[in-house]
Motif scaffolding. Structure first.
Motif, PDB file in Angstrom:
ATOM      1  N   PHE A   7       1.304  -1.108  -0.090  1.00 55.43           N
ATOM      2  CA  PHE A   7      -0.038   0.194  -0.115  1.00 55.43           C
ATOM      3  C   PHE A   7       0.866   1.240  -0.010  1.00 55.43           C
ATOM      4  O   PHE A   7       0.430   2.137  -0.556  1.00 55.43           O
ATOM      5  N   LYS A   8       1.765   1.430   0.800  1.00 56.93           N
ATOM      6  CA  LYS A   8       2.689   2.266   0.985  1.00 56.93           C
ATOM      7  C   LYS A   8       3.893   2.243  -0.284  1.00 56.93           C
ATOM      8  O   LYS A   8       3.465   3.540  -0.512  1.00 56.93           O
ATOM      9  N   ILE A  37      -5.021   1.395  -6.917  1.00 57.36           N
ATOM     10  CA  ILE A  37      -5.428   1.519  -5.040  1.00 57.36           C
ATOM     11  C   ILE A  37      -5.815   0.466  -4.489  1.00 57.36           C
ATOM     12  O   ILE A  37      -6.087  -0.090  -4.001  1.00 57.36           O
ATOM     13  N   ARG A  38      -7.255   0.952  -5.268  1.00 59.69           N
ATOM     14  CA  ARG A  38      -8.893   0.486  -4.200  1.00 59.69           C
ATOM     15  C   ARG A  38      -8.773  -0.995  -5.111  1.00 59.69           C
ATOM     16  O   ARG A  38      -9.304  -1.074  -3.591  1.00 59.69           O
ATOM     17  N   LYS A  42      -9.492  -2.903  -1.991  1.00 61.27           N
ATOM     18  CA  LYS A  42     -10.780  -3.721  -1.863  1.00 61.27           C
ATOM     19  C   LYS A  42     -10.356  -5.213  -1.777  1.00 61.27           C
ATOM     20  O   LYS A  42     -10.452  -5.954  -1.168  1.00 61.27           O
ATOM     21  N   GLU A  43      -9.455  -6.302  -2.341  1.00 58.76           N
ATOM     22  CA  GLU A  43      -8.981  -7.479  -2.485  1.00 58.76           C
ATOM     23  C   GLU A  43      -8.406  -7.403  -1.138  1.00 58.76           C
ATOM     24  O   GLU A  43      -8.474  -8.972  -0.296  1.00 58.76           O
ATOM     25  N   TYR A  51      -5.791   3.443   6.625  1.00 58.88           N
ATOM     26  CA  TYR A  51      -5.977   4.142   4.982  1.00 58.88           C
ATOM     27  C   TYR A  51      -4.977   5.690   4.549  1.00 58.88           C
ATOM     28  O   TYR A  51      -4.060   5.680   4.225  1.00 58.88           O
ATOM     29  N   LYS A  52      -6.007   6.623   4.994  1.00 65.72           N
ATOM     30  CA  LYS A  52      -6.738   7.832   4.756  1.00 65.72           C
ATOM     31  C   LYS A  52      -4.829   8.642   5.568  1.00 65.72           C
ATOM     32  O   LYS A  52      -4.329   9.117   5.413  1.00 65.72           O
ATOM     33  N   LYS A  53      -5.054   7.997   7.341  1.00 68.88           N
ATOM     34  CA  LYS A  53      -4.352   8.520   7.822  1.00 68.88           C
ATOM     35  C   LYS A  53      -2.396   8.545   6.902  1.00 68.88           C
ATOM     36  O   LYS A  53      -1.247   9.265   7.085  1.00 68.88           O
ATOM     37  N   GLU A  54      -2.365   7.204   6.726  1.00 72.73           N
ATOM     38  CA  GLU A  54      -0.939   6.709   6.082  1.00 72.73           C
ATOM     39  C   GLU A  54      -0.812   7.091   5.159  1.00 72.73           C
ATOM     40  O   GLU A  54       0.862   7.121   5.017  1.00 72.73           O
ATOM     41  N   ALA A  55      -1.796   7.496   4.060  1.00 70.56           N
ATOM     42  CA  ALA A  55      -1.816   8.594   2.977  1.00 70.56           C
ATOM     43  C   ALA A  55      -0.906   9.735   3.063  1.00 70.56           C
ATOM     44  O   ALA A  55       0.229   9.986   2.102  1.00 70.56           O
ATOM     45  N   GLU A  56      -1.653   9.713   3.982  1.00 74.17           N
ATOM     46  CA  GLU A  56      -1.561  11.584   4.490  1.00 74.17           C
ATOM     47  C   GLU A  56      -0.065  11.240   4.771  1.00 74.17           C
ATOM     48  O   GLU A  56       0.694  12.262   4.965  1.00 74.17           O
TER      49      GLU A  56
END
Length: 98
Positions: A7-8, A37-38, A42-43, A51-56
């Motif tokens: 993900f990162k 990515i989505r 999802k899978e 996820y949102k915190k890590e993306a930020e």
């Protein structure tokens, strides 16, 4: 842990492509990467992972050089356009010369 790292680098790659203002189809590629990515998330849902915190965190704290390197990995995965790959490699050469 492997899914978190995946993900990162996917998100890092997204932000790497977003740095390429000189690429005319940047928005199209960003949409394609976002969809990829989505689909991966999802899978392969990760329990107790924000996820949102890590993306930020990646957006704010990862170096541009690393984002661009991740972008090369992501573009390879989605079979992205070679002209964008070459533009990113050219920009990365600038970091090597510093």
């Amino acid at each position: 842990m492997e899914l978190e790292n995946q993900f990162k680098y996917l998100v890092g790659g997204y932000y790497g492509v977003s740095l390429m203002d000189n690429y005319p189809l940047k928005e199209y590629m960003l949409k394609e990467i976002e969809e990829y990515i989505r689909a991966v998330v999802k899978e392969n849902t990760i329990k107790d992972f924000d996820y949102k915190k890590e993306a930020e965190n990646i957006k704010e704290n990862m170096s541009d050089k690393t984002k661009l390197q991740d972008a090369l990995i992501v573009l390879n995965l989605i079979k992205g356009p070679m002209d964008l790959v070459f533009l990113i490699k050219e920009r990365l050469k600038g970091y090597a010369n510093k």
